[in-house]
Motif scaffolding. Structure first.
Motif, mmCIF file in Angstrom:
data_model
loop_
_atom_site.group_PDB
_atom_site.id
_atom_site.type_symbol
_atom_site.label_atom_id
_atom_site.label_comp_id
_atom_site.label_asym_id
_atom_site.label_seq_id
_atom_site.Cartn_x
_atom_site.Cartn_y
_atom_site.Cartn_z
ATOM 1 N N GLU A 173 0.833 -1.207 0.000
ATOM 2 C CA GLU A 173 0.000 0.000 0.000
ATOM 3 C C GLU A 173 0.868 1.257 0.000
ATOM 4 O O GLU A 173 0.581 2.219 -0.714
ATOM 5 C CB GLU A 173 -0.923 0.002 1.220
ATOM 6 C CG GLU A 173 -1.874 1.198 1.259
ATOM 7 C CD GLU A 173 -2.788 1.167 2.467
ATOM 8 O OE1 GLU A 173 -3.497 2.172 2.697
ATOM 9 O OE2 GLU A 173 -2.797 0.146 3.186
ATOM 10 N N THR A 174 1.918 1.248 0.789
ATOM 11 C CA THR A 174 2.813 2.407 0.842
ATOM 12 C C THR A 174 3.541 2.590 -0.479
ATOM 13 O O THR A 174 3.703 3.713 -0.963
ATOM 14 C CB THR A 174 3.834 2.246 1.989
ATOM 15 O OG1 THR A 174 3.129 2.092 3.222
ATOM 16 C CG2 THR A 174 4.741 3.464 2.080
ATOM 17 N N ARG A 175 3.982 1.491 -1.074
ATOM 18 C CA ARG A 175 4.644 1.583 -2.383
ATOM 19 C C ARG A 175 3.707 2.215 -3.409
ATOM 20 O O ARG A 175 4.106 3.086 -4.191
ATOM 21 C CB ARG A 175 5.045 0.190 -2.881
ATOM 22 C CG ARG A 175 6.154 -0.469 -2.118
ATOM 23 C CD ARG A 175 6.659 -1.689 -2.877
ATOM 24 N NE ARG A 175 7.363 -2.582 -1.984
ATOM 25 C CZ ARG A 175 6.873 -3.714 -1.512
ATOM 26 N NH1 ARG A 175 5.663 -4.102 -1.872
ATOM 27 N NH2 ARG A 175 7.593 -4.469 -0.708
ATOM 28 N N ARG A 176 2.458 1.749 -3.416
ATOM 29 C CA ARG A 176 1.478 2.296 -4.363
ATOM 30 C C ARG A 176 1.304 3.794 -4.171
ATOM 31 O O ARG A 176 1.237 4.563 -5.137
ATOM 32 C CB ARG A 176 0.124 1.592 -4.185
ATOM 33 C CG ARG A 176 0.100 0.153 -4.665
ATOM 34 C CD ARG A 176 -1.204 -0.525 -4.246
ATOM 35 N NE ARG A 176 -1.259 -1.907 -4.694
ATOM 36 C CZ ARG A 176 -1.849 -2.314 -5.815
ATOM 37 N NH1 ARG A 176 -2.421 -1.423 -6.604
ATOM 38 N NH2 ARG A 176 -1.860 -3.587 -6.145
ATOM 39 N N HIS A 177 1.259 4.207 -2.904
ATOM 40 C CA HIS A 177 1.076 5.630 -2.606
ATOM 41 C C HIS A 177 2.275 6.445 -3.091
ATOM 42 O O HIS A 177 2.103 7.517 -3.689
ATOM 43 C CB HIS A 177 0.888 5.826 -1.103
ATOM 44 C CG HIS A 177 0.789 7.261 -0.690
ATOM 45 N ND1 HIS A 177 -0.339 8.034 -0.941
ATOM 46 C CD2 HIS A 177 1.686 8.082 -0.053
ATOM 47 C CE1 HIS A 177 -0.144 9.250 -0.476
ATOM 48 N NE2 HIS A 177 1.070 9.318 0.066
ATOM 49 N N VAL A 178 3.483 5.943 -2.845
ATOM 50 C CA VAL A 178 4.692 6.657 -3.260
ATOM 51 C C VAL A 178 4.742 6.795 -4.775
ATOM 52 O O VAL A 178 5.016 7.878 -5.308
ATOM 53 C CB VAL A 178 5.959 5.927 -2.748
ATOM 54 C CG1 VAL A 178 7.215 6.522 -3.370
ATOM 55 C CG2 VAL A 178 6.040 6.017 -1.230
ATOM 56 N N VAL A 179 4.467 5.702 -5.480
ATOM 57 C CA VAL A 179 4.477 5.738 -6.945
ATOM 58 C C VAL A 179 3.418 6.696 -7.461
ATOM 59 O O VAL A 179 3.669 7.503 -8.367
ATOM 60 C CB VAL A 179 4.264 4.330 -7.523
ATOM 61 C CG1 VAL A 179 4.034 4.396 -9.035
ATOM 62 C CG2 VAL A 179 5.459 3.447 -7.217
ATOM 63 N N SER A 180 2.237 6.638 -6.880
ATOM 64 C CA SER A 180 1.144 7.499 -7.309
ATOM 65 C C SER A 180 1.477 8.971 -7.126
ATOM 66 O O SER A 180 1.277 9.796 -8.026
ATOM 67 C CB SER A 180 -0.129 7.155 -6.521
ATOM 68 O OG SER A 180 -1.196 8.019 -6.875
ATOM 69 N N GLU A 181 2.004 9.316 -5.953
ATOM 70 C CA GLU A 181 2.342 10.714 -5.676
ATOM 71 C C GLU A 181 3.474 11.205 -6.575
ATOM 72 O O GLU A 181 3.497 12.379 -6.965
ATOM 73 C CB GLU A 181 2.742 10.870 -4.199
ATOM 74 C CG GLU A 181 1.591 10.729 -3.223
ATOM 75 C CD GLU A 181 0.494 11.753 -3.465
ATOM 76 O OE1 GLU A 181 0.817 12.961 -3.508
ATOM 77 O OE2 GLU A 181 -0.671 11.339 -3.628
ATOM 78 N N THR A 182 4.396 10.317 -6.900
ATOM 79 C CA THR A 182 5.529 10.712 -7.748
ATOM 80 C C THR A 182 5.093 10.942 -9.180
ATOM 81 O O THR A 182 5.473 11.921 -9.823
ATOM 82 C CB THR A 182 6.630 9.637 -7.704
ATOM 83 O OG1 THR A 182 7.042 9.442 -6.349
ATOM 84 C CG2 THR A 182 7.837 10.056 -8.532
ATOM 85 N N THR A 183 4.280 10.032 -9.700
ATOM 86 C CA THR A 183 3.881 10.127 -11.099
ATOM 87 C C THR A 183 2.843 11.218 -11.344
ATOM 88 O O THR A 183 2.595 11.573 -12.491
ATOM 89 C CB THR A 183 3.328 8.778 -11.595
ATOM 90 O OG1 THR A 183 2.263 8.347 -10.726
ATOM 91 C CG2 THR A 183 4.421 7.731 -11.603
#
Length: 274
Positions: free
Chosen positions: A164-174
């Motif tokens: 879940e945290t990985r998804r959030h980081v990727v989402s915020e970055t992209t």
């Protein structure tokens, strides 16, 4: 000196009685930090930290914790810090104190030696126990990803945190072209993006690859741009695909591609998620 160190290491290995170990630590206790940061003394402290005596361990842990920042930023002291992290297994109170120290000294991730202490803690305790450190790192994701030392820690956080945290980081970055351009314009940022691609699956991976492809033209380094293009073409637009062995072999280390020295990233495609 070296000969004295070898003699002490042999002596420590022979100590078994509580009284003998107590004598050892009473002799060392006022010099633990000094020894820890000495090229020869560090081996004595590490050997003592690995002995079975709880008293010896606790005395060494207390001294290291009292001067944690100083010891962790020293090349020889770093080895002692890593040993303390390893040897604290089963001593929950000591683990908690070490995690508090790592959290308090947040800028260790940017230090040429301290970053290895944080990495070792993540490998030993995992992302859940280190969640406050992971949170601090991801709060400065782009800045830390673009720096040589801290980018290694960012990668470890991506590996050991939850999906879940990985998804959030990727989402915020992209979501931000500026962030993507900063990462794609940096040698170390590119390796972090590659690690993110290894760690996420499904829609987040597809989203990341789409944004990389969309903003790749802003990447100033031609060699990095060509390698990304080669990877994206090889995947054929399928985010579930794994790179072939040929692709893995052809991706150069930074030293080979004249992109700078970053030994920890010598093999960026260790394992892609399906």
């Amino acid at each position: 000196d070296r000969r004295g160190t070898h003699a002490l290491l042999a002596l420590i290995g022979l100590l078994s009685a509580d009284a003998e170990q107590a004598t050892l630590i009473n002799t060392m206790k006022d010099h633990i930090v000094e020894l820890a940061m000495d090229q020869h003394g560090t081996h004595v402290v590490q050997k003592a930290a690995a002995c079975r005596s709880r008293l010896v361990k606790q005395t060494i842990f207390a001294a290291v914790l009292a001067s944690f920042r100083q010891v962790a930023q020293n090349p020889f002291g770093l080895c002692v810090v890593k040993k303390c992290i390893t040897e604290s297994a089963g001593m929950r109170n000591v683990e908690d104190q070490l995690i508090v120290a790592l959290t308090r000294e947040a800028d260790l991730v940017q230090n040429m030696y301290g970053n290895y202490a944080v990495q070792h803690a993540l490998e030993t305790w995992g992302g859940e126990r280190m969640r406050e450190v992971v949170k601090q790192v991801f709060a400065r994701f782009v800045v830390l990803s673009n720096q040589k030392c801290s980018s290694n820690v960012v990668e470890k956080c991506l590996i050991y945190t939850d999906e879940e945290t990985r998804r959030h980081v990727v989402s915020e970055t992209t979501k931000s072209p500026d962030r993507m351009n900063m990462l794609l314009g940096s040698t170390f940022g590119n390796y972090v993006l590659l690690r993110a691609a290894e760690c996420v699956t499904g829609p987040p991976l597809k989203q990341l690859l789409q944004y990389v492809e969309r903003h790749l033209r802003h990447t100033p380094n031609k060699r990095i741009r060509q390698r990304w293009e080669q990877l994206l073409e090889g995947l054929g637009g399928d985010p579930r695909a794994r790179p072939s062995e040929k692709q893995r072999r052809e991706w150069p280390s930074p030293a080979q591609s004249n992109l700078g020295s970053h030994a920890a990233h010598a093999t960026p495609f260790a394992a892609w998620s399906s």
